[in-house]
Design a protein around this motif. Structure first.
Motif, PDB file in Angstrom:
ATOM      1  N   UNK A   3      49.233   9.206  50.145  1.00 13.09           N
ATOM      2  CA  UNK A   3      49.825   8.845  48.854  1.00 13.09           C
ATOM      3  C   UNK A   3      48.953   9.308  47.696  1.00 13.09           C
ATOM      4  N   UNK A   4      47.647   9.193  47.841  1.00 11.47           N
ATOM      5  CA  UNK A   4      46.742   9.603  46.764  1.00 11.47           C
ATOM      6  C   UNK A   4      46.893  11.094  46.470  1.00 11.47           C
ATOM      7  N   UNK A   5      46.952  11.897  47.527  1.00 11.54           N
ATOM      8  CA  UNK A   5      47.131  13.343  47.322  1.00 11.54           C
ATOM      9  C   UNK A   5      48.488  13.627  46.703  1.00 11.54           C
ATOM     10  N   UNK A   6      49.526  12.943  47.178  1.00  9.97           N
ATOM     11  CA  UNK A   6      50.869  13.143  46.636  1.00  9.97           C
ATOM     12  C   UNK A   6      50.904  12.788  45.155  1.00  9.97           C
ATOM     13  N   UNK A  57      61.104   5.118  34.301  1.00  8.49           N
ATOM     14  CA  UNK A  57      60.609   5.500  35.611  1.00  8.49           C
ATOM     15  C   UNK A  57      59.183   6.063  35.514  1.00  8.49           C
ATOM     16  N   UNK A  58      58.927   6.852  34.481  1.00  3.41           N
ATOM     17  CA  UNK A  58      57.591   7.409  34.293  1.00  3.41           C
ATOM     18  C   UNK A  58      56.571   6.311  34.029  1.00  3.41           C
ATOM     19  N   UNK A  59      56.953   5.305  33.228  1.00  2.00           N
ATOM     20  CA  UNK A  59      56.043   4.188  32.943  1.00  2.00           C
ATOM     21  C   UNK A  59      55.755   3.408  34.216  1.00  2.00           C
ATOM     22  N   UNK A  60      56.781   3.187  35.046  1.00  2.00           N
ATOM     23  CA  UNK A  60      56.578   2.461  36.303  1.00  2.00           C
ATOM     24  C   UNK A  60      55.670   3.253  37.241  1.00  2.00           C
ATOM     25  N   UNK A  61      55.845   4.573  37.264  1.00  2.00           N
ATOM     26  CA  UNK A  61      55.000   5.410  38.114  1.00  2.00           C
ATOM     27  C   UNK A  61      53.544   5.367  37.651  1.00  2.00           C
ATOM     28  N   UNK A  62      53.324   5.429  36.340  1.00  2.00           N
ATOM     29  CA  UNK A  62      51.958   5.365  35.808  1.00  2.00           C
ATOM     30  C   UNK A  62      51.323   4.009  36.108  1.00  2.00           C
ATOM     31  N   UNK A  67      47.486   0.870  39.285  1.00  2.00           N
ATOM     32  CA  UNK A  67      47.216  -0.296  40.141  1.00  2.00           C
ATOM     33  C   UNK A  67      46.672   0.105  41.504  1.00  2.00           C
ATOM     34  N   UNK A  68      46.898   1.345  41.912  1.00  2.00           N
ATOM     35  CA  UNK A  68      46.493   1.772  43.254  1.00  2.00           C
ATOM     36  C   UNK A  68      45.370   2.797  43.248  1.00  2.00           C
ATOM     37  N   UNK A  69      44.621   2.845  42.165  1.00  2.00           N
ATOM     38  CA  UNK A  69      43.464   3.738  42.105  1.00  2.00           C
ATOM     39  C   UNK A  69      42.362   3.154  42.980  1.00  2.00           C
ATOM     40  N   UNK A  70      41.656   3.997  43.712  1.00  2.00           N
ATOM     41  CA  UNK A  70      40.535   3.480  44.493  1.00  2.00           C
ATOM     42  C   UNK A  70      39.460   2.950  43.555  1.00  2.00           C
ATOM     43  N   UNK A  71      38.739   1.925  43.974  1.00  3.60           N
ATOM     44  CA  UNK A  71      37.695   1.379  43.099  1.00  3.60           C
ATOM     45  C   UNK A  71      36.616   2.427  42.829  1.00  3.60           C
ATOM     46  N   UNK A  72      36.072   2.340  41.654  1.00  2.00           N
ATOM     47  CA  UNK A  72      34.997   3.268  41.279  1.00  2.00           C
ATOM     48  C   UNK A  72      33.788   2.994  42.166  1.00  2.00           C
TER      49      UNK A  72
END
Length: 136
Positions: A3-6, A57-62, A67-72
């Motif tokens: 998903x991250x790559x996609x 839809x773009x706002x929901x995707x962003x 929300x699903x970014x890996x932690x720093x």
């Protein structure tokens, strides 16, 4: 592909699709302008090119992506440089406290026959072992 790559490719593909739609719209507009020049065809238009931009839809995707970014990654711990003098002082105290044999074993475990031969990169490791002996 995970998903991250996609998620890296989806925004770019959406921009490409929007660009193609804009191009199709411009071509359609130019074609209709030339077609409307013919008598009896003024105002006759078919369905316009599809509009791909969907702000909700773009706002929901962003929002989903944020929300699903890996932690720093955590900052690397500060490396404290240990000097030969510090190690010598601690080992001398340990030896004076009756742990001379253990001091000798630690020096040999560090790969040397005497303290001055120990790789400075192993000083921290050596101090950790000294603390374990002192605490025992």
């Amino acid at each position: 592909m995970n998903v991250t790559e996609a998620n890296r490719y989806i925004p770019a593909l959406n921009r490409i699709a929007e660009g193609v739609t804009m191009l199709a719209s411009a071509i359609e507009e130019a074609a209709w302008e030339s077609f409307e020049d013919h008598p009896g065809m003024a105002g006759a238009r078919t369905i316009a090119a599809a509009q791909l931009a969907q702000p909700a839809l773009e706002a929901a995707a962003e929002e989903h992506e944020a929300a699903h970014q890996p932690p720093a990654p955590a900052p690397a711990p500060e490396v404290v440089q240990v000097t030969l003098e510090q190690v010598r002082t601690v080992l001398a105290r340990l030896s004076q406290a009756g742990h001379t044999a253990q001091v000798r074993e630690l020096i040999q475990a560090a790969g040397a026959n005497k303290l001055s031969e120990i790789d400075p990169a192993k000083y921290g490791w050596l101090l950790e072992r000294v603390e374990a002996i002192a605490d025992a």
